[in-house]
Design a protein around this motif. Structure first.
Motif, PDB file in Angstrom:
ATOM      1  N   ASP A 118      -0.897  15.396  -2.227  1.00  0.00           N
ATOM      2  CA  ASP A 118      -1.362  14.846  -0.894  1.00  0.00           C
ATOM      3  C   ASP A 118      -0.314  13.676  -0.234  1.00  0.00           C
ATOM      4  O   ASP A 118      -0.174  13.650   0.589  1.00  0.00           O
ATOM      5  N   VAL A 119       0.011  12.978  -1.281  1.00  0.00           N
ATOM      6  CA  VAL A 119       0.890  11.892  -0.849  1.00  0.00           C
ATOM      7  C   VAL A 119       2.407  12.353  -0.436  1.00  0.00           C
ATOM      8  O   VAL A 119       2.703  11.853   0.576  1.00  0.00           O
ATOM      9  N   ALA A 120       2.683  13.205  -1.061  1.00  0.00           N
ATOM     10  CA  ALA A 120       4.005  13.747  -0.669  1.00  0.00           C
ATOM     11  C   ALA A 120       3.963  14.459   0.835  1.00  0.00           C
ATOM     12  O   ALA A 120       5.022  14.185   1.715  1.00  0.00           O
ATOM     13  N   GLU A 121       2.869  15.218   1.044  1.00  0.00           N
ATOM     14  CA  GLU A 121       2.738  15.698   2.278  1.00  0.00           C
ATOM     15  C   GLU A 121       2.855  14.628   3.554  1.00  0.00           C
ATOM     16  O   GLU A 121       3.421  14.634   4.429  1.00  0.00           O
ATOM     17  N   ALA A 122       2.027  13.781   3.064  1.00  0.00           N
ATOM     18  CA  ALA A 122       1.475  12.503   4.321  1.00  0.00           C
ATOM     19  C   ALA A 122       3.103  11.818   4.370  1.00  0.00           C
ATOM     20  O   ALA A 122       3.164  11.214   5.576  1.00  0.00           O
ATOM     21  N   MET A 176      -0.207   8.624 -11.099  1.00  0.00           N
ATOM     22  CA  MET A 176       0.055   7.243 -10.139  1.00  0.00           C
ATOM     23  C   MET A 176       1.597   7.144 -10.210  1.00  0.00           C
ATOM     24  O   MET A 176       2.123   6.976  -9.338  1.00  0.00           O
ATOM     25  N   LEU A 177       2.407   7.525 -11.227  1.00  0.00           N
ATOM     26  CA  LEU A 177       3.737   7.243 -11.117  1.00  0.00           C
ATOM     27  C   LEU A 177       4.433   8.317 -10.196  1.00  0.00           C
ATOM     28  O   LEU A 177       5.428   8.066  -9.337  1.00  0.00           O
ATOM     29  N   ALA A 178       3.665   9.592 -10.197  1.00  0.00           N
ATOM     30  CA  ALA A 178       4.263  10.529  -9.360  1.00  0.00           C
ATOM     31  C   ALA A 178       4.053  10.302  -7.694  1.00  0.00           C
ATOM     32  O   ALA A 178       4.987  10.474  -6.854  1.00  0.00           O
ATOM     33  N   GLU A 179       2.911   9.708  -7.493  1.00  0.00           N
ATOM     34  CA  GLU A 179       2.639   9.069  -6.073  1.00  0.00           C
ATOM     35  C   GLU A 179       3.570   8.048  -5.547  1.00  0.00           C
ATOM     36  O   GLU A 179       4.170   7.995  -4.586  1.00  0.00           O
ATOM     37  N   ILE A 180       4.088   6.776  -6.753  1.00  0.00           N
ATOM     38  CA  ILE A 180       4.901   6.132  -6.516  1.00  0.00           C
ATOM     39  C   ILE A 180       6.263   6.692  -5.875  1.00  0.00           C
ATOM     40  O   ILE A 180       7.039   6.432  -5.100  1.00  0.00           O
ATOM     41  N   ALA A 181       6.628   7.941  -6.998  1.00  0.00           N
ATOM     42  CA  ALA A 181       7.864   8.306  -6.883  1.00  0.00           C
ATOM     43  C   ALA A 181       8.296   9.070  -5.583  1.00  0.00           C
ATOM     44  O   ALA A 181       9.101   8.896  -4.798  1.00  0.00           O
ATOM     45  N   ALA A 182       7.077   9.802  -5.070  1.00  0.00           N
ATOM     46  CA  ALA A 182       7.208  10.600  -3.868  1.00  0.00           C
ATOM     47  C   ALA A 182       7.269   9.451  -2.651  1.00  0.00           C
ATOM     48  O   ALA A 182       8.034   9.829  -1.765  1.00  0.00           O
ATOM     49  N   THR A 183       6.743   8.292  -2.803  1.00  0.00           N
ATOM     50  CA  THR A 183       6.774   7.334  -1.760  1.00  0.00           C
ATOM     51  C   THR A 183       8.358   6.655  -1.771  1.00  0.00           C
ATOM     52  O   THR A 183       8.981   6.513  -0.745  1.00  0.00           O
ATOM     53  N   GLN A 184       8.743   6.673  -2.934  1.00  0.00           N
ATOM     54  CA  GLN A 184      10.173   6.003  -3.075  1.00  0.00           C
ATOM     55  C   GLN A 184      11.161   6.918  -2.475  1.00  0.00           C
ATOM     56  O   GLN A 184      12.176   6.681  -1.762  1.00  0.00           O
ATOM     57  N   ARG A 185      11.062   8.177  -2.861  1.00  0.00           N
ATOM     58  CA  ARG A 185      12.008   9.145  -2.542  1.00  0.00           C
ATOM     59  C   ARG A 185      12.006   9.150  -0.885  1.00  0.00           C
ATOM     60  O   ARG A 185      12.985   9.645  -0.568  1.00  0.00           O
ATOM     61  N   ALA A 186      10.856   9.245  -0.455  1.00  0.00           N
ATOM     62  CA  ALA A 186      10.742   9.174   1.099  1.00  0.00           C
ATOM     63  C   ALA A 186      11.399   7.885   1.793  1.00  0.00           C
ATOM     64  O   ALA A 186      11.355   7.656   3.134  1.00  0.00           O
ATOM     65  N   GLY A 187      11.650   6.948   0.839  1.00  0.00           N
ATOM     66  CA  GLY A 187      12.419   5.465   1.431  1.00  0.00           C
ATOM     67  C   GLY A 187      11.174   4.680   2.084  1.00  0.00           C
ATOM     68  O   GLY A 187      11.712   4.000   2.921  1.00  0.00           O
ATOM     69  N   LYS A 188       9.973   4.973   1.602  1.00  0.00           N
ATOM     70  CA  LYS A 188       8.930   3.965   2.132  1.00  0.00           C
ATOM     71  C   LYS A 188       8.387   3.092   1.170  1.00  0.00           C
ATOM     72  O   LYS A 188       8.615   3.133  -0.013  1.00  0.00           O
ATOM     73  N   THR A 189       7.569   2.208   1.514  1.00  0.00           N
ATOM     74  CA  THR A 189       7.252   1.008   0.821  1.00  0.00           C
ATOM     75  C   THR A 189       5.714   1.259  -0.020  1.00  0.00           C
ATOM     76  O   THR A 189       4.774   1.890   0.363  1.00  0.00           O
ATOM     77  N   VAL A 190       5.812   0.876  -1.391  1.00  0.00           N
ATOM     78  CA  VAL A 190       4.768   1.177  -2.312  1.00  0.00           C
ATOM     79  C   VAL A 190       3.910  -0.184  -2.371  1.00  0.00           C
ATOM     80  O   VAL A 190       4.506  -1.297  -2.544  1.00  0.00           O
ATOM     81  N   GLY A 191       2.612  -0.221  -1.722  1.00  0.00           N
ATOM     82  CA  GLY A 191       1.818  -1.267  -1.807  1.00  0.00           C
ATOM     83  C   GLY A 191       1.124  -1.514  -2.967  1.00  0.00           C
ATOM     84  O   GLY A 191       0.769  -0.508  -3.815  1.00  0.00           O
ATOM     85  N   GLY A 192       0.948  -2.659  -3.248  1.00  0.00           N
ATOM     86  CA  GLY A 192       0.289  -3.012  -4.798  1.00  0.00           C
ATOM     87  C   GLY A 192      -0.945  -3.604  -4.560  1.00  0.00           C
ATOM     88  O   GLY A 192      -1.576  -4.008  -3.504  1.00  0.00           O
TER      89      GLY A 192
END
Length: 600
Positions: free
Chosen positions: A170-174, A199-215
């Motif tokens: 879902d994260v990767a699609e969004a 959790m690490l896969a969601e973070i990785a999908a975000t980073q691969r998209a060049g976007k920011t990971v909220g904490g």
């Protein structure tokens, strides 16, 4: 429904911007004779003009006469300060009890022109489809309302059950959607620390998209667990409550987000890292996190936070940086917004004073959107489907017996675990109380300020009710309060001193499709209908604020004296913030992240 886009990108607008800056073409708009607040250089420059074309700033200088023509709209700044539109670095639209359109309508007159919102509330109820609805309505607005893809639904797997679960897929699609700017707050910090693959896969999908990971690191432990969390990739955190929290975050390369919401007062204790310790303010960001409609209508939004930071001793220009350019830079949008410089979106506030910050004129994307507190544009609504309005499923009509707490066999009294509310803060305390037993049932105790709390399952019609005890509200007499806003799983939280009224309040919300209701002596004192996902109203903010105000007065009539006690009520099921919470699975010890018994 596809979102509307009415602003050309900088590359698309560049030929026009260059021509206007050079004087070959005339600007659409010129703001003349103002004091330019430059958040890049932290200067105030008197006697400047701003020229706008295609919704973006083309030129800033002592005179824009060279690009002012007969068809150019001219706004006289008349010596007022010209500051960038304010940015909220972390917030939840749903906390305003409003849809994105009505939230935007409420905050635009206060000078907020950019929001970075995490719609994880609706994600828990409607899943990815709900996030898309929020995303699409957000992109229809006349200001910048960006969405982060929620990361944690459920927020703590194994400790609660949500309406829907979010996956790494879902994260990767969004991340491919136009209005998604990153991953929403990573609340499952134990999962990150333990190296949880999802959790690490969601973070990785975000980073691969060049976007920011909220904490979201809701723990006072700044040792190895915090180090492990930072190593996992979250880039910011808003859960700090003391100076040491802010210092630790910026030292480790995170942005410290300091929040002032309706009930969270975390700026004053952390901003000393700048005002007294002298830390570089570039990595500090101001945000609201949670603001209900009453705060938005009566007190303001990001203008309120900036004023508060200044009142806490922060230099006004630094406070403005923390609500504009710092935020834009964090989300990789420094070249798009956050300052009054060429190419950026023409989001401008005119104000006569930088300390008290009265918002007299708001311009967004080059057009006036509010003046003197009055909204002057439409904020379009999404066509919310029926499925988004039928989300409270109780499975049966509840009775007083569903809220009875059986005592251990033969007991005359018990030592019960009690959730302790902390005023103006998100954490709770794990308390105990000696409670009497009558006819085999454990009773609340007004003298000890111990009321009952129940979590009613409302997503799958199981009819499930989990009961416990809570302290801190100060309720007296026979009363009950129920809400389908119950972060983050958003079942139904019922707090009361009378079991029959607790049942009546819960059934009432089942009938109206969700919201908040307060009962006393067998009658309803106030109700706030929230028909969309049981979280939001698509009515105007002033109307919802009036209902919310009546709700707060009803809570006070029942004996509650806490500041913004509704926010405390709505967080009692937030099983990722210590110390003790309630979920559909039972009481949760959040210091150990495990279920625990009601009785010691």
């Amino acid at each position: 429904m596809e979102p509307k886009h009415d602003l050309p990108s900088w590359p698309e607008a560049a030929p026009r911007l260059v021509a206007v800056a050079a004087g070959r073409e005339m600007a659409d708009l010129v703001i003349r004779g103002g004091r330019w607040v430059n958040v890049h250089s932290r200067e105030v420059l008197d006697g400047h003009d701003i020229a706008v074309a295609a919704g973006r700033i083309a030129f800033v200088g002592p005179s824009a006469a060279h690009c002012t023509g007969p068809g150019t709209e001219v706004i006289e700044a008349a010596g007022r300060y010209m500051i960038p539109g304010l940015c909220d670095g972390h917030m939840h639209v749903e906390s305003g009890m409003l849809t994105p359109a009505e939230f935007a309508a409420a905050v635009i007159p206060h000078g907020t022109t950019t929001m970075f919102a995490d719609p994880h509330e609706i994600a828990n109820v409607l899943g990815l489809a709900g996030v898309r609805m929020m995303h699409d309505e957000a992109l229809m607005q006349p200001v910048n309302l960006f969405m982060q893809m929620p990361s944690c639904a459920p927020s703590a797997p194994g400790l609660e059950t949500t309406g829907f679960a979010i996956s790494a897929a879902d994260v990767a699609e969004a991340m491919t959607w136009p209005g998604i700017v990153g991953l929403g707050e990573m609340m499952n910090f134990p999962g990150v620390i333990a190296g949880d693959p999802q959790m690490l896969a969601e973070i990785a999908a975000t980073q691969r998209a060049g976007k920011t990971v909220g904490g979201h690191y809701a723990s006072p432990d700044l040792g190895l667990p915090f180090a492990a969390y930072v190593a996992g990739g979250p880039a910011d955190d808003h859960e700090g409550t003391v100076e040491a929290d802010a210092v630790a975050r910026v030292r480790q390369g995170m942005r410290a987000m300091l929040r002032l919401g309706s009930a969270w007062y975390d700026v004053e204790r952390q901003i000393t890292a700048i005002t007294e310790r002298g830390l570089d303010p570039r990595n500090f960001i101001l945000c609201t996190d949670d603001c209900h409609s009453g705060t938005l209508v009566d007190e303001g939004h990001m203008n309120r936070v900036v004023r508060h930071a200044i009142a806490c001793g922060c230099d006004p220009l630094v406070a403005l940086q923390m609500a504009t350019i710092n935020t834009a830079t964090h989300f990789g949008m420094e070249r798009e917004l956050g300052s009054l410089t060429p190419g950026r979106r023409a989001d401008v506030i005119l104000t006569p004073d930088l300390r008290t910050l009265p918002v007299e004129h708001v311009i967004a994307r080059g057009r006036t959107v509010a003046r003197d507190g009055r909204l002057l544009v439409d904020c379009p609504h999404y066509d919310w489907p029926a499925a988004a309005r039928a989300t409270v499923r109780l499975g049966k009509r509840l009775g007083a017996g569903d809220f009875a707490i059986a005592a251990p066999e033969g007991a005359n009294s018990v030592t019960a675990r009690v959730i302790g509310v902390v005023e103006n803060q998100a954490p709770t305390r794990a308390l105990t109380a000696e409670l009497a037993v009558t006819d085999g049932r454990v009773e609340p105790d007004e003298g000890q300020d111990v009321a009952q709390i129940a979590l009613v399952e409302r997503h799958r019609a199981t009819g499930g009710v989990v009961n416990g005890f809570v302290s801190g509200f100060g309720y007296r007499g026979r009363m009950a309060m129920a809400s389908t806003v119950a972060h983050d799983s958003h079942h139904m939280i019922v707090v009361g001193t009378d079991r029959a009224m607790m049942a009546a309040a819960a059934n009432r919300l089942g009938e109206i499709g969700g919201g908040i209701t307060v009962w006393k002596d067998g009658a309803e004192l106030a109700v706030v209908p929230l028909p969309i996902a049981g979280l939001m109203s698509d009515s105007p903010a002033a109307e919802v604020a009036a209902q919310a105000g009546a709700m707060m007065r009803a809570m006070a009539e029942c004996g509650c004296t806490l500041n913004n006690a509704y926010m405390q009520h709505s967080l009692l099921a937030l099983v990722v913030i210590p110390e003790l919470r309630i979920s559909d699975l039972g009481l949760v010890d959040v210091t150990r992240f495990e279920l625990t018994g009601l009785f010691q």
